[in-house]
Design a protein around this motif. Structure first.
Motif, PDB file in Angstrom:
ATOM      1  N   LEU A  14      -1.225  51.888  32.244  1.00  0.00           N
ATOM      2  CA  LEU A  14      -1.965  51.140  33.257  1.00  0.00           C
ATOM      3  C   LEU A  14      -3.365  51.748  33.343  1.00  0.00           C
ATOM      4  CD1 LEU A  14      -1.939  49.099  35.693  1.00  0.00           C
ATOM      5  CD2 LEU A  14      -1.210  51.034  37.100  1.00  0.00           C
ATOM      6  N   ASP A  18      -7.293  47.235  35.160  1.00  0.00           N
ATOM      7  CA  ASP A  18      -6.176  46.289  35.228  1.00  0.00           C
ATOM      8  C   ASP A  18      -5.983  45.751  36.646  1.00  0.00           C
ATOM      9  OD1 ASP A  18      -5.423  46.473  32.512  1.00  0.00           O
ATOM     10  OD2 ASP A  18      -4.164  48.225  32.910  1.00  0.00           O
ATOM     11  N   TYR A  22      -2.615  43.537  37.704  1.00  0.00           N
ATOM     12  CA  TYR A  22      -1.658  44.417  38.377  1.00  0.00           C
ATOM     13  C   TYR A  22      -1.405  43.920  39.803  1.00  0.00           C
ATOM     14  CZ  TYR A  22       0.433  48.516  40.532  1.00  0.00           C
ATOM     15  OH  TYR A  22       1.274  49.358  41.230  1.00  0.00           O
ATOM     16  N   THR A  40       4.003  51.620  46.483  1.00  0.00           N
ATOM     17  CA  THR A  40       3.294  50.525  45.825  1.00  0.00           C
ATOM     18  C   THR A  40       3.003  49.403  46.808  1.00  0.00           C
ATOM     19  OG1 THR A  40       4.306  51.027  43.691  1.00  0.00           O
ATOM     20  CG2 THR A  40       3.458  48.792  43.983  1.00  0.00           C
ATOM     21  N   THR A  50      -5.698  47.856  46.516  1.00  0.00           N
ATOM     22  CA  THR A  50      -5.174  48.063  45.170  1.00  0.00           C
ATOM     23  C   THR A  50      -6.181  48.804  44.308  1.00  0.00           C
ATOM     24  OG1 THR A  50      -3.858  46.060  45.419  1.00  0.00           O
ATOM     25  CG2 THR A  50      -4.107  46.921  43.183  1.00  0.00           C
ATOM     26  N   VAL A  70       2.389  49.449  32.011  1.00  0.00           N
ATOM     27  CA  VAL A  70       2.690  48.046  32.294  1.00  0.00           C
ATOM     28  C   VAL A  70       3.337  47.421  31.063  1.00  0.00           C
ATOM     29  CG1 VAL A  70       0.990  47.625  34.097  1.00  0.00           C
ATOM     30  CG2 VAL A  70       0.307  47.398  31.700  1.00  0.00           C
ATOM     31  N   PHE A  79       1.082  40.384  32.932  1.00  0.00           N
ATOM     32  CA  PHE A  79       1.862  41.579  33.252  1.00  0.00           C
ATOM     33  C   PHE A  79       3.227  41.121  33.753  1.00  0.00           C
ATOM     34  CE2 PHE A  79      -1.609  44.963  34.257  1.00  0.00           C
ATOM     35  CZ  PHE A  79      -2.259  44.655  33.088  1.00  0.00           C
ATOM     36  N   PHE A  82       6.625  46.946  34.990  1.00  0.00           N
ATOM     37  CA  PHE A  82       5.990  48.234  35.263  1.00  0.00           C
ATOM     38  C   PHE A  82       7.000  49.336  34.997  1.00  0.00           C
ATOM     39  CE2 PHE A  82       4.885  51.669  38.170  1.00  0.00           C
ATOM     40  CZ  PHE A  82       3.536  51.840  37.898  1.00  0.00           C
TER      41      PHE A  82
END
Length: 178
Positions: A14, A18, A22, A40, A50, A70, A79, A82
């Motif tokens: 990652l 991104d 993401y 997260t 983020t 990812v 994506f 993860f």
């Protein structure tokens, strides 16, 4: 850290740039992630949140205390999952491994195959002696993925995790030696 391939997917580190894909992946899966990906979910509520989260992750990657990856669909660039190494102890060396896939990819074997490829990579690339994961008994998909990747139940850790809702729960501890 290099990329891995399987089927028509790439597993790659990652990166800070991104941000949008993401964020979109987390946003699409927020209801599925809420209880057991507390960090997260709480740190990615907005695009700005983020961005700050990814900057923090970049510092942790530089310090080799956290290694996020990812899973990307090669055909679409989307994506779809993860993977990460966290709670890394280089002195042993061992690490906790985490994984989730997009709801659209769930139940298709993508998580299982990605997890197998990723674990093999971690043992070879980082010379880890042990990988472990913790999951709740209700997460049957994660338990199946772990078992298909050669992980064995090592025990139950009581009162080991606080969910987003604030409930303290027991977790099943799985381990695999490299």
């Amino acid at each position: 850290m290099s990329a891995m391939r399987f089927d028509h997917y790439i597993i790659r580190p990652l990166a800070e740039n991104d941000l949008l894909p993401y964020f979109e992946m987390v946003e699409r899966n927020r209801p599925r992630l809420e209880q057991f990906f507390t960090g997260t979910v709480s740190r990615t509520r907005t695009l700005a949140d983020t961005q700050a989260f990814l900057a923090d992750i970049a510092e942790r990657v530089q310090a080799r205390t956290y290694l996020p990856y990812v899973i990307v669909d090669e055909a679409t660039g989307r994506f779809i999952g993860f993977l990460d190494l966290k709670n890394i102890d280089w002195s042993i060396p061992k690490s906790e491994v985490g994984c989730y896939v997009d709801a659209a990819a769930a139940g298709q074997g993508v998580a299982t195959r990605a997890f197998q490829v990723f674990c093999a990579y971690c043992f070879a690339e980082f010379k880890l002696r042990k990988l472990f994961l913790r999951t709740h008994e209700s997460n049957t998909a994660a338990r199946r993925v772990a078992e298909k990747a050669g992980f064995a139940v090592e025990g139950v850790i009581r009162c080991d995790y606080k969910t987003t809702a604030g409930e303290v729960v027991d977790l099943i501890y799985y381990g695999r030696l490299g």
